[in-house]
Enzyme design. Structure first.
Site, mmCIF file in Angstrom:
data_model
loop_
_atom_site.group_PDB
_atom_site.id
_atom_site.type_symbol
_atom_site.label_atom_id
_atom_site.label_comp_id
_atom_site.label_asym_id
_atom_site.label_seq_id
_atom_site.Cartn_x
_atom_site.Cartn_y
_atom_site.Cartn_z
ATOM 1 N N GLU A 231 0.879 -1.169 0.000
ATOM 2 C CA GLU A 231 0.000 0.000 0.000
ATOM 3 C C GLU A 231 0.912 1.213 0.000
ATOM 4 O O GLU A 231 1.475 1.579 1.028
ATOM 5 C CB GLU A 231 -0.916 -0.024 1.226
ATOM 6 C CG GLU A 231 -2.147 0.877 1.082
ATOM 7 C CD GLU A 231 -1.906 2.301 1.552
ATOM 8 O OE1 GLU A 231 -1.635 3.168 0.683
ATOM 9 O OE2 GLU A 231 -1.983 2.546 2.749
ATOM 10 N N CYS A 265 -2.161 9.360 2.687
ATOM 11 C CA CYS A 265 -1.957 8.758 1.362
ATOM 12 C C CYS A 265 -3.213 8.853 0.516
ATOM 13 O O CYS A 265 -3.135 8.940 -0.710
ATOM 14 C CB CYS A 265 -1.499 7.308 1.498
ATOM 15 S SG CYS A 265 -2.661 6.234 2.376
#
Length: 482
Positions: A231, A265
Protein backbone atom coordinates in the site's frame (compact mmCIF):
# COMPACT_ATOMS: atom_id res chain seq x y z
CA UNK A 1 22.28 -0.09 19.90
CA UNK A 2 19.27 2.14 20.53
CA UNK A 3 17.56 5.19 19.07
CA UNK A 4 15.32 7.92 20.44
CA UNK A 5 11.83 8.74 19.23
CA UNK A 6 11.59 12.54 19.21
CA UNK A 7 8.33 14.48 19.32
CA UNK A 8 7.85 16.96 16.46
CA UNK A 9 5.89 19.11 18.92
CA UNK A 10 8.82 20.09 21.12
CA UNK A 11 11.74 17.79 20.34
CA UNK A 12 11.48 15.88 23.60
CA UNK A 13 12.34 12.20 23.78
CA UNK A 14 9.15 10.14 23.72
CA UNK A 15 11.02 6.87 24.25
CA UNK A 16 14.22 4.96 23.57
CA UNK A 17 14.05 1.74 21.56
CA UNK A 18 16.44 -0.97 20.37
CA UNK A 19 17.69 -1.17 16.81
CA UNK A 20 16.98 -4.82 16.09
CA UNK A 21 19.57 -6.48 13.86
CA UNK A 22 19.21 -9.55 11.64
CA UNK A 23 19.65 -12.01 14.51
CA UNK A 24 17.11 -10.24 16.72
CA UNK A 25 14.56 -10.10 13.91
CA UNK A 26 15.00 -13.79 13.12
CA UNK A 27 14.56 -14.58 16.82
CA UNK A 28 11.31 -12.59 16.88
CA UNK A 29 10.04 -14.47 13.83
CA UNK A 30 10.99 -17.78 15.45
CA UNK A 31 9.03 -16.88 18.58
CA UNK A 32 6.07 -15.86 16.44
CA UNK A 33 6.29 -19.20 14.63
CA UNK A 34 5.83 -20.95 17.97
CA UNK A 35 2.99 -18.62 18.93
CA UNK A 36 1.23 -19.15 15.60
CA UNK A 37 0.58 -22.80 16.37
CA UNK A 38 -1.37 -22.11 19.54
CA UNK A 39 -3.13 -19.10 18.00
CA UNK A 40 -4.36 -21.21 15.08
CA UNK A 41 -5.59 -23.98 17.38
CA UNK A 42 -7.83 -21.48 19.21
CA UNK A 43 -10.03 -21.31 16.13
CA UNK A 44 -12.06 -18.39 14.91
CA UNK A 45 -14.12 -18.02 18.05
CA UNK A 46 -11.20 -18.29 20.44
CA UNK A 47 -9.30 -15.67 18.46
CA UNK A 48 -12.36 -13.45 18.38
CA UNK A 49 -12.56 -13.48 22.17
CA UNK A 50 -8.95 -12.26 22.43
CA UNK A 51 -9.37 -9.62 19.72
CA UNK A 52 -12.58 -8.35 21.31
CA UNK A 53 -10.75 -8.11 24.65
CA UNK A 54 -7.96 -6.19 22.90
CA UNK A 55 -10.49 -3.74 21.51
CA UNK A 56 -11.96 -3.17 24.96
CA UNK A 57 -8.51 -2.64 26.44
CA UNK A 58 -7.71 0.04 23.85
CA UNK A 59 -10.94 1.83 24.72
CA UNK A 60 -10.22 1.55 28.45
CA UNK A 61 -6.86 3.25 27.93
CA UNK A 62 -7.95 5.55 25.10
CA UNK A 63 -6.59 8.81 26.51
CA UNK A 64 -3.21 7.20 27.06
CA UNK A 65 -2.99 6.05 23.43
CA UNK A 66 -4.16 9.45 22.15
CA UNK A 67 -1.33 11.09 24.09
CA UNK A 68 1.28 8.73 22.65
CA UNK A 69 0.01 9.27 19.08
CA UNK A 70 0.03 13.05 19.52
CA UNK A 71 3.49 13.02 21.07
CA UNK A 72 5.06 11.00 18.24
CA UNK A 73 3.20 12.40 15.22
CA UNK A 74 2.36 15.95 16.33
CA UNK A 75 -1.24 15.61 15.13
CA UNK A 76 -4.04 17.25 17.13
CA UNK A 77 -5.66 15.08 19.79
CA UNK A 78 -8.98 15.16 17.94
CA UNK A 79 -7.37 13.71 14.82
CA UNK A 80 -5.67 11.01 16.90
CA UNK A 81 -9.01 10.14 18.51
CA UNK A 82 -10.70 9.84 15.11
CA UNK A 83 -7.90 7.62 13.82
CA UNK A 84 -8.20 5.28 16.79
CA UNK A 85 -11.98 5.10 16.44
CA UNK A 86 -11.66 3.93 12.83
CA UNK A 87 -9.02 1.39 13.84
CA UNK A 88 -11.33 0.00 16.53
CA UNK A 89 -14.12 -0.38 13.99
CA UNK A 90 -11.84 -2.42 11.72
CA UNK A 91 -10.60 -4.53 14.62
CA UNK A 92 -14.20 -5.31 15.55
CA UNK A 93 -15.18 -6.13 11.96
CA UNK A 94 -12.22 -8.41 11.29
CA UNK A 95 -12.80 -10.36 14.50
CA UNK A 96 -16.51 -10.71 13.82
CA UNK A 97 -16.34 -11.66 10.13
CA UNK A 98 -13.30 -13.93 9.91
CA UNK A 99 -15.22 -17.16 10.43
CA UNK A 100 -17.94 -16.58 7.85
CA UNK A 101 -15.38 -15.33 5.32
CA UNK A 102 -12.65 -17.95 5.70
CA UNK A 103 -14.34 -21.11 6.99
CA UNK A 104 -14.51 -24.17 4.75
CA UNK A 105 -17.62 -24.33 2.58
CA UNK A 106 -18.96 -26.62 -0.10
CA UNK A 107 -18.82 -25.52 -3.71
CA UNK A 108 -20.43 -27.05 -6.78
CA UNK A 109 -18.34 -29.70 -8.48
CA UNK A 110 -20.04 -29.31 -11.85
CA UNK A 111 -21.63 -31.85 -14.18
CA UNK A 112 -18.39 -33.53 -15.23
CA UNK A 113 -17.39 -34.11 -11.60
CA UNK A 114 -20.82 -34.78 -10.11
CA UNK A 115 -19.40 -37.78 -8.25
CA UNK A 116 -17.03 -35.47 -6.35
CA UNK A 117 -17.68 -33.44 -3.24
CA UNK A 118 -15.80 -30.13 -3.49
CA UNK A 119 -15.00 -27.65 -0.74
CA UNK A 120 -12.98 -24.47 -0.32
CA UNK A 121 -11.42 -23.05 2.81
CA UNK A 122 -8.80 -20.46 3.73
CA UNK A 123 -5.87 -21.26 5.98
CA UNK A 124 -3.51 -18.80 7.71
CA UNK A 125 -0.04 -18.37 6.24
CA UNK A 126 1.60 -18.69 9.65
CA UNK A 127 3.64 -15.57 10.42
CA UNK A 128 2.94 -12.23 8.75
CA UNK A 129 5.43 -9.37 8.84
CA UNK A 130 3.79 -5.93 9.03
CA UNK A 131 5.81 -2.82 8.17
CA UNK A 132 3.81 0.19 9.26
CA UNK A 133 3.83 3.93 8.46
CA UNK A 134 4.15 6.95 10.71
CA UNK A 135 1.30 9.12 9.43
CA UNK A 136 -1.52 6.97 10.84
CA UNK A 137 0.38 4.71 13.23
CA UNK A 138 -2.76 3.08 14.68
CA UNK A 139 -5.32 3.01 11.88
CA UNK A 140 -3.12 1.96 8.97
CA UNK A 141 -1.22 -0.95 10.53
CA UNK A 142 -4.44 -2.16 12.17
CA UNK A 143 -5.72 -2.88 8.66
CA UNK A 144 -3.02 -5.55 8.47
CA UNK A 145 -2.58 -6.53 12.13
CA UNK A 146 -6.26 -7.10 12.91
CA UNK A 147 -7.01 -8.92 9.68
CA UNK A 148 -3.89 -11.10 9.81
CA UNK A 149 -4.56 -12.03 13.44
CA UNK A 150 -8.25 -12.73 12.80
CA UNK A 151 -7.26 -15.00 9.91
CA UNK A 152 -5.16 -17.06 12.33
CA UNK A 153 -1.65 -15.72 11.79
CA UNK A 154 0.90 -14.52 14.30
CA UNK A 155 2.39 -11.13 13.41
CA UNK A 156 5.78 -9.45 13.68
CA UNK A 157 5.24 -5.70 13.56
CA UNK A 158 7.92 -3.25 12.53
CA UNK A 159 6.50 0.24 13.21
CA UNK A 160 8.00 3.31 11.62
CA UNK A 161 11.14 4.61 13.29
CA UNK A 162 9.15 7.83 13.85
CA UNK A 163 6.36 6.09 15.81
CA UNK A 164 7.86 3.10 17.68
CA UNK A 165 6.13 4.07 20.94
CA UNK A 166 2.72 3.66 19.30
CA UNK A 167 3.66 0.21 18.00
CA UNK A 168 5.00 -0.80 21.39
CA UNK A 169 1.81 0.46 23.07
CA UNK A 170 -0.40 -1.60 20.74
CA UNK A 171 1.59 -4.74 21.46
CA UNK A 172 1.47 -4.21 25.23
CA UNK A 173 -2.28 -3.64 25.01
CA UNK A 174 -2.72 -6.93 23.10
CA UNK A 175 -0.79 -8.83 25.76
CA UNK A 176 -2.62 -7.02 28.57
CA UNK A 177 -5.90 -8.18 27.01
CA UNK A 178 -4.84 -11.82 27.17
CA UNK A 179 -3.03 -12.30 23.88
CA UNK A 180 0.11 -14.44 23.96
CA UNK A 181 3.25 -12.28 23.57
CA UNK A 182 4.58 -14.61 20.85
CA UNK A 183 1.48 -14.01 18.73
CA UNK A 184 2.24 -10.28 18.45
CA UNK A 185 5.97 -9.64 18.24
CA UNK A 186 7.49 -6.22 17.60
CA UNK A 187 10.85 -5.20 16.15
CA UNK A 188 12.08 -1.61 16.01
CA UNK A 189 14.72 0.17 14.03
CA UNK A 190 15.32 1.71 10.63
CA UNK A 191 15.32 0.49 7.04
CA UNK A 192 17.77 -2.32 7.73
CA UNK A 193 15.40 -3.75 10.34
CA UNK A 194 12.57 -3.74 7.82
CA UNK A 195 14.79 -5.43 5.24
CA UNK A 196 15.78 -8.04 7.83
CA UNK A 197 12.10 -8.76 8.48
CA UNK A 198 11.56 -9.38 4.76
CA UNK A 199 14.39 -11.94 4.78
CA UNK A 200 13.69 -13.54 8.17
CA UNK A 201 11.38 -16.30 6.99
CA UNK A 202 7.98 -14.70 7.43
CA UNK A 203 5.25 -16.17 5.24
CA UNK A 204 3.93 -12.84 3.95
CA UNK A 205 4.76 -9.15 4.30
CA UNK A 206 2.26 -6.29 4.45
CA UNK A 207 3.91 -2.94 3.76
CA UNK A 208 2.56 0.60 3.91
CA UNK A 209 4.79 3.50 2.91
CA UNK A 210 6.29 5.26 -0.07
CA UNK A 211 6.44 3.77 -3.54
CA UNK A 212 10.24 3.86 -3.53
CA UNK A 213 10.47 1.94 -0.24
CA UNK A 214 7.76 -0.46 -1.42
CA UNK A 215 9.94 -1.41 -4.38
CA UNK A 216 12.84 -2.17 -2.05
CA UNK A 217 10.56 -4.30 0.12
CA UNK A 218 9.45 -6.24 -2.95
CA UNK A 219 13.04 -6.77 -4.04
CA UNK A 220 14.00 -8.13 -0.62
CA UNK A 221 10.96 -10.42 -0.50
CA UNK A 222 11.62 -11.66 -4.04
CA UNK A 223 14.81 -13.34 -2.83
CA UNK A 224 12.69 -15.93 -0.98
CA UNK A 225 9.45 -15.65 -3.01
CA UNK A 226 7.75 -14.16 0.03
CA UNK A 227 4.40 -12.71 -1.09
CA UNK A 228 3.73 -9.06 -0.32
CA UNK A 229 0.90 -6.56 0.03
CA UNK A 230 2.00 -3.08 -0.99
CA UNK A 231 0.00 0.00 0.00
CA UNK A 232 2.06 2.88 -1.36
CA UNK A 233 1.49 6.56 -2.08
CA UNK A 234 -1.14 8.50 -3.97
CA UNK A 235 -1.83 11.76 -5.74
CA UNK A 236 -5.57 11.75 -5.35
CA UNK A 237 -7.85 14.13 -7.20
CA UNK A 238 -11.28 15.55 -6.40
CA UNK A 239 -13.51 16.37 -9.38
CA UNK A 240 -16.13 19.12 -9.10
CA UNK A 241 -18.82 18.97 -11.78
CA UNK A 242 -20.88 21.97 -12.89
CA UNK A 243 -23.92 20.75 -10.94
CA UNK A 244 -22.05 19.97 -7.70
CA UNK A 245 -22.88 21.30 -4.25
CA UNK A 246 -20.04 23.83 -4.15
CA UNK A 247 -20.02 24.38 -0.40
CA UNK A 248 -19.95 20.65 0.31
CA UNK A 249 -17.23 20.11 -2.29
CA UNK A 250 -15.09 22.88 -0.82
CA UNK A 251 -15.52 21.57 2.71
CA UNK A 252 -14.52 18.06 1.58
CA UNK A 253 -11.54 19.35 -0.39
CA UNK A 254 -10.19 21.23 2.62
CA UNK A 255 -10.62 18.26 4.93
CA UNK A 256 -9.11 15.88 2.38
CA UNK A 257 -6.15 18.16 1.74
CA UNK A 258 -5.25 19.52 5.17
CA UNK A 259 -6.34 17.01 7.81
CA UNK A 260 -3.33 15.43 9.47
CA UNK A 261 -1.32 18.32 7.96
CA UNK A 262 -1.80 16.74 4.53
CA UNK A 263 0.08 13.59 5.53
CA UNK A 264 -2.55 11.22 4.19
CA UNK A 265 -1.96 8.76 1.36
CA UNK A 266 -5.66 8.94 0.43
CA UNK A 267 -5.80 12.70 0.97
CA UNK A 268 -6.77 15.16 -1.75
CA UNK A 269 -3.82 16.87 -3.41
CA UNK A 270 -5.54 18.05 -6.61
CA UNK A 271 -8.94 19.54 -7.44
CA UNK A 272 -10.26 19.78 -10.99
CA UNK A 273 -13.27 22.12 -11.09
CA UNK A 274 -15.53 22.68 -14.08
CA UNK A 275 -14.99 26.14 -15.56
CA UNK A 276 -18.63 27.08 -14.88
CA UNK A 277 -18.08 26.77 -11.12
CA UNK A 278 -14.31 27.16 -10.85
CA UNK A 279 -14.27 30.68 -9.39
CA UNK A 280 -16.88 29.75 -6.78
CA UNK A 281 -14.95 26.63 -5.84
CA UNK A 282 -11.71 28.55 -5.36
CA UNK A 283 -13.46 31.24 -3.33
CA UNK A 284 -15.15 28.68 -1.06
CA UNK A 285 -11.92 26.75 -0.50
CA UNK A 286 -10.00 29.98 0.16
CA UNK A 287 -12.48 31.01 2.85
CA UNK A 288 -12.03 27.71 4.65
CA UNK A 289 -8.26 27.71 4.35
CA UNK A 290 -8.07 31.11 6.00
CA UNK A 291 -9.88 29.61 9.01
CA UNK A 292 -7.09 27.08 9.60
CA UNK A 293 -4.00 27.55 11.70
CA UNK A 294 -0.96 25.33 12.01
CA UNK A 295 0.91 25.06 15.30
CA UNK A 296 2.06 22.85 18.14
CA UNK A 297 -0.51 24.02 20.69
CA UNK A 298 -3.70 22.12 21.49
CA UNK A 299 -5.94 24.59 19.64
CA UNK A 300 -4.14 24.34 16.28
CA UNK A 301 -6.05 22.48 13.55
CA UNK A 302 -2.84 21.41 11.80
CA UNK A 303 0.15 20.01 13.63
CA UNK A 304 3.75 19.97 12.49
CA UNK A 305 4.96 17.53 9.86
CA UNK A 306 6.17 14.34 11.50
CA UNK A 307 9.27 13.86 9.33
CA UNK A 308 11.65 16.82 9.17
CA UNK A 309 12.69 16.16 5.58
CA UNK A 310 9.07 16.10 4.40
CA UNK A 311 8.88 19.85 4.94
CA UNK A 312 11.67 20.24 2.39
CA UNK A 313 9.69 18.18 -0.14
CA UNK A 314 6.72 20.52 0.33
CA UNK A 315 8.91 23.56 -0.18
CA UNK A 316 10.42 22.07 -3.33
CA UNK A 317 7.00 21.34 -4.83
CA UNK A 318 5.73 24.83 -4.02
CA UNK A 319 8.82 26.40 -5.57
CA UNK A 320 8.41 24.31 -8.73
CA UNK A 321 4.71 25.19 -8.99
CA UNK A 322 5.43 28.91 -8.73
CA UNK A 323 8.39 28.76 -11.09
CA UNK A 324 6.26 27.03 -13.72
CA UNK A 325 3.54 29.69 -13.59
CA UNK A 326 1.25 28.69 -10.75
CA UNK A 327 -0.15 31.10 -8.16
CA UNK A 328 -0.06 30.78 -4.38
CA UNK A 329 -3.59 31.85 -3.50
CA UNK A 330 -3.45 31.27 0.28
CA UNK A 331 -0.68 30.78 2.81
CA UNK A 332 3.00 31.58 2.99
CA UNK A 333 5.88 29.12 2.83
CA UNK A 334 7.89 29.02 6.04
CA UNK A 335 11.57 28.90 5.07
CA UNK A 336 12.47 26.56 7.93
CA UNK A 337 10.86 24.24 10.44
CA UNK A 338 8.30 21.43 10.33
CA UNK A 339 5.19 23.52 11.03
CA UNK A 340 3.77 24.71 7.71
CA UNK A 341 0.69 26.85 7.12
CA UNK A 342 -1.98 25.39 4.80
CA UNK A 343 -1.06 26.32 1.23
CA UNK A 344 -3.50 26.76 -1.67
CA UNK A 345 -2.22 26.88 -5.25
CA UNK A 346 -4.18 27.64 -8.42
CA UNK A 347 -3.47 27.47 -12.15
CA UNK A 348 -0.51 25.12 -11.74
CA UNK A 349 0.73 23.49 -14.98
CA UNK A 350 0.14 19.76 -15.16
CA UNK A 351 3.85 19.16 -15.71
CA UNK A 352 4.73 20.53 -12.26
CA UNK A 353 5.87 18.18 -9.51
CA UNK A 354 3.15 19.75 -7.34
CA UNK A 355 0.63 18.09 -9.69
CA UNK A 356 2.43 14.88 -10.65
CA UNK A 357 4.34 13.80 -7.50
CA UNK A 358 3.04 12.98 -4.04
CA UNK A 359 3.62 16.04 -1.86
CA UNK A 360 2.39 14.62 1.45
CA UNK A 361 2.01 17.98 3.13
CA UNK A 362 -0.56 20.75 3.71
CA UNK A 363 -0.93 21.77 0.06
CA UNK A 364 -3.76 21.76 -2.46
CA UNK A 365 -3.75 22.54 -6.18
CA UNK A 366 -7.02 23.72 -7.76
CA UNK A 367 -7.10 23.81 -11.56
CA UNK A 368 -9.80 24.72 -14.08
CA UNK A 369 -11.15 22.24 -16.66
CA UNK A 370 -13.49 22.84 -19.58
CA UNK A 371 -15.29 19.51 -19.14
CA UNK A 372 -15.44 16.46 -16.92
CA UNK A 373 -13.80 14.48 -19.72
CA UNK A 374 -10.78 16.74 -19.30
CA UNK A 375 -10.98 16.38 -15.53
CA UNK A 376 -10.96 12.57 -15.73
CA UNK A 377 -8.07 12.57 -18.20
CA UNK A 378 -5.95 14.83 -15.99
CA UNK A 379 -6.85 12.98 -12.80
CA UNK A 380 -5.74 9.70 -14.42
CA UNK A 381 -2.57 11.13 -15.96
CA UNK A 382 -0.33 10.38 -12.97
CA UNK A 383 1.34 7.04 -12.26
CA UNK A 384 -0.50 6.63 -8.95
CA UNK A 385 -3.93 5.05 -8.63
CA UNK A 386 -4.98 4.92 -5.01
CA UNK A 387 -8.27 6.78 -4.51
CA UNK A 388 -10.20 9.92 -5.36
CA UNK A 389 -13.49 11.77 -5.06
CA UNK A 390 -16.24 13.15 -7.30
CA UNK A 391 -18.81 15.84 -6.52
CA UNK A 392 -21.72 15.78 -8.93
CA UNK A 393 -25.49 15.61 -8.53
CA UNK A 394 -26.20 13.69 -11.76
CA UNK A 395 -23.00 12.02 -12.96
CA UNK A 396 -21.22 10.96 -9.79
CA UNK A 397 -21.34 7.20 -10.38
CA UNK A 398 -20.40 7.48 -14.06
CA UNK A 399 -17.41 9.71 -13.30
CA UNK A 400 -16.31 7.53 -10.38
CA UNK A 401 -16.25 4.48 -12.64
CA UNK A 402 -13.88 6.27 -15.02
CA UNK A 403 -11.35 7.34 -12.39
CA UNK A 404 -8.30 5.09 -12.04
CA UNK A 405 -8.03 3.98 -8.45
CA UNK A 406 -9.00 1.31 -5.98
CA UNK A 407 -11.43 3.52 -4.02
CA UNK A 408 -13.58 6.47 -5.06
CA UNK A 409 -15.97 8.54 -2.93
CA UNK A 410 -18.98 10.32 -4.41
CA UNK A 411 -20.01 13.59 -2.73
CA UNK A 412 -17.62 12.94 0.18
CA UNK A 413 -13.92 12.22 0.75
CA UNK A 414 -12.08 9.30 2.33
CA UNK A 415 -15.40 7.75 3.40
CA UNK A 416 -14.43 4.34 2.00
CA UNK A 417 -11.67 3.99 4.61
CA UNK A 418 -14.32 4.05 7.36
CA UNK A 419 -16.36 1.22 5.82
CA UNK A 420 -14.76 -1.98 7.19
CA UNK A 421 -16.45 -4.23 4.62
CA UNK A 422 -14.76 -2.42 1.70
CA UNK A 423 -11.30 -3.44 0.47
CA UNK A 424 -8.54 -0.82 0.64
CA UNK A 425 -5.70 -0.58 -1.89
CA UNK A 426 -4.64 0.82 -5.22
CA UNK A 427 -3.13 0.17 -8.63
CA UNK A 428 -0.04 1.37 -10.45
CA UNK A 429 2.55 3.05 -8.25
CA UNK A 430 0.03 2.98 -5.40
CA UNK A 431 0.67 -0.74 -4.98
CA UNK A 432 -1.38 -3.92 -5.10
CA UNK A 433 -3.20 -6.34 -2.83
CA UNK A 434 -5.93 -5.33 -0.43
CA UNK A 435 -6.47 -4.82 3.27
CA UNK A 436 -9.87 -4.36 4.97
CA UNK A 437 -13.06 -6.23 4.24
CA UNK A 438 -13.43 -9.83 3.13
CA UNK A 439 -10.66 -9.28 0.55
CA UNK A 440 -8.40 -8.14 3.38
CA UNK A 441 -9.10 -11.26 5.42
CA UNK A 442 -8.40 -13.48 2.40
CA UNK A 443 -5.18 -11.54 1.76
CA UNK A 444 -3.78 -13.10 4.93
CA UNK A 445 -4.90 -16.65 4.20
CA UNK A 446 -4.34 -19.00 1.31
CA UNK A 447 -7.11 -20.86 -0.48
CA UNK A 448 -7.12 -24.62 0.00
CA UNK A 449 -9.33 -26.74 -2.27
CA UNK A 450 -10.33 -30.28 -1.36
CA UNK A 451 -12.24 -32.86 -3.40
CA UNK A 452 -13.59 -36.21 -2.22
CA UNK A 453 -14.92 -38.92 -4.48
CA UNK A 454 -18.39 -39.89 -3.29
CA UNK A 455 -18.96 -42.78 -5.73
CA UNK A 456 -17.35 -44.27 -8.82
CA UNK A 457 -18.51 -42.96 -12.16
CA UNK A 458 -16.79 -42.48 -15.49
CA UNK A 459 -13.07 -42.45 -14.68
CA UNK A 460 -11.10 -40.32 -17.11
CA UNK A 461 -7.84 -40.06 -15.19
CA UNK A 462 -6.55 -43.57 -15.71
CA UNK A 463 -3.95 -45.14 -17.98
CA UNK A 464 -6.51 -47.87 -18.70
CA UNK A 465 -8.90 -45.51 -20.45
CA UNK A 466 -10.38 -47.29 -23.47
CA UNK A 467 -11.22 -46.04 -26.98
CA UNK A 468 -14.88 -46.42 -26.01
CA UNK A 469 -14.41 -43.95 -23.16
CA UNK A 470 -12.58 -41.54 -25.50
CA UNK A 471 -15.52 -41.71 -27.90
CA UNK A 472 -17.87 -40.97 -25.02
CA UNK A 473 -15.74 -37.96 -24.05
CA UNK A 474 -16.02 -36.74 -27.65
CA UNK A 475 -19.82 -36.86 -27.44
CA UNK A 476 -19.79 -35.14 -24.02
CA UNK A 477 -17.67 -32.29 -25.43
CA UNK A 478 -20.09 -31.72 -28.30
CA UNK A 479 -23.13 -31.99 -26.04
CA UNK A 480 -21.90 -29.61 -23.33
CA UNK A 481 -19.79 -27.11 -25.23
CA UNK A 482 -20.58 -27.37 -28.94
Amino acid sequence: MTFDSLSPLDGRVVGTFPVHDDDAVRAAVSRARQGARGWRIQGFRGRRRVLDAWRRDIVAHLDELIAVVRAETGKPAGDARLEIMLALDHLSWAAGHAERTLRRRRVRAGLLMLNQSASLGYLPYGVVGVIGPWNYPVFTPMGSLAYALAAGNAVVFKPSEYTPAVGDWLRRSFVRAGGAPEVFEIVTGFGDTGAALCRAGVDKVAFTGSTATGKRVMAACAETLTPVVIEAGGKDALLVDADADIEAAADAAVWGAYSNAGQTCIGIERVYAHTLVYDRVVHAISERVRELRAGTDDAARLGPLTMPRQADVVREHIADALASGGTLREGAVAPTGQTLAPLLLVDVPESSSAVREETFGPTLVVNRVASMDEAVAKANAVRYGLSGAVFSRRRGRALAERLRGGMIAINSVISFAAVPSLPFGGVGDSGFGRIHGADGLREFAYAKAITRQRFRLLTLTTMRRTPRVDALVQRIIRLLYG
